[in-house]
Scaffold this active site. Sequence first.
Site, PDB file in Angstrom:
ATOM      1  N   THR A  89      -6.343   6.195   3.317  1.00 14.53           N
ATOM      2  CA  THR A  89      -5.600   7.288   2.686  1.00 14.53           C
ATOM      3  C   THR A  89      -4.268   6.723   2.188  1.00 14.53           C
ATOM      4  OG1 THR A  89      -4.743   7.948   4.868  1.00 14.53           O
ATOM      5  CG2 THR A  89      -6.667   9.135   4.034  1.00 14.53           C
ATOM      6  N   VAL A 109      -0.842   7.667   1.786  1.00 18.46           N
ATOM      7  CA  VAL A 109       0.438   7.644   2.504  1.00 18.46           C
ATOM      8  C   VAL A 109       0.328   6.781   3.758  1.00 18.46           C
ATOM      9  CG1 VAL A 109       2.209   9.032   3.649  1.00 18.46           C
ATOM     10  CG2 VAL A 109       1.084   9.898   1.598  1.00 18.46           C
ATOM     11  N   CYS A 110      -0.786   6.901   4.485  1.00 19.12           N
ATOM     12  CA  CYS A 110      -0.977   6.113   5.705  1.00 19.12           C
ATOM     13  C   CYS A 110      -0.961   4.617   5.410  1.00 19.12           C
ATOM     14  CB  CYS A 110      -2.299   6.478   6.371  1.00 19.12           C
ATOM     15  SG  CYS A 110      -2.403   8.196   6.909  1.00 19.12           S
ATOM     16  N   THR A 111      -1.556   4.232   4.289  1.00 14.34           N
ATOM     17  CA  THR A 111      -1.586   2.814   3.918  1.00 14.34           C
ATOM     18  C   THR A 111      -0.177   2.282   3.706  1.00 14.34           C
ATOM     19  OG1 THR A 111      -3.784   3.051   2.932  1.00 14.34           O
ATOM     20  CG2 THR A 111      -2.460   1.162   2.216  1.00 14.34           C
ATOM     21  N   LEU A 134       1.595   2.108   7.379  1.00 16.04           N
ATOM     22  CA  LEU A 134       1.188   1.001   8.231  1.00 16.04           C
ATOM     23  C   LEU A 134       1.656  -0.334   7.656  1.00 16.04           C
ATOM     24  CD1 LEU A 134      -0.639   3.255   9.487  1.00 16.04           C
ATOM     25  CD2 LEU A 134      -2.196   1.399  10.100  1.00 16.04           C
TER      26      LEU A 134
END
Length: 220
Positions: free
Chosen positions: A43, A45-47, A50
């Site tokens: 996804t 934003v998560c990428t 992290l």
Amino acid sequence: MPGLTLGDTVPNLAVDTTHGKRKLHDFIGDAWTILFSHPGDFTPVCTTELGKLAAYAPEFERRGVKLLGLSCDDIESHKAWIKDIDAFTSGAKVTYPIIADPNREIIKELNMVEPDEKDASGKEVPSRALHIVGPDKKIKLSFLYPASTGRNMDEVVRVLESLQKAAKHKIATPCNWKPGEPVVISPSVSNEQAKEMFPQGFKTADLPSKKDYLRFTHVD
């Protein structure tokens, strides 16, 4: 939101991670730990989050802090996703473990459930939750963001340093404080005690009340 909150002890859950099976208390050990969750693998934003955590890893290591991620997908999905994160993030790689929670059991135990969002099958997904856990295994600070809003890693570093300084000295950090700026001495510390505890000196604000509760000093 009910569940795990400030001052609570993190449950000693057995978790499956990209670095193998772990017990949370064993992983934390006697270190500060940042435990953070993400709505899902692959996804956008998560990428970015992290990847930014990987880029900031030296800042956390310098402060003796461990990182532990969580997403509701399985280990194989995590490992494939990490390749995308590493490719997107210039000059940094994900070296911290990520917990798998395909049955959505761990996010409930850790108070990391997104209250509004669901996945395509209607299942609960993790929120953008972040717990800073002290060496005593207790929650010292929590952020809870909606799935639509990415976190600010400079703020994570800022509050982490504030917590560590407050744990070491009887101080607090004022509004908009940044590392290196003056801190305030706890009201529980008398002026006589402050002279002993802060030999570098302190400055008391001259206020209309003539009360000497607002005292500034510098600490390492």
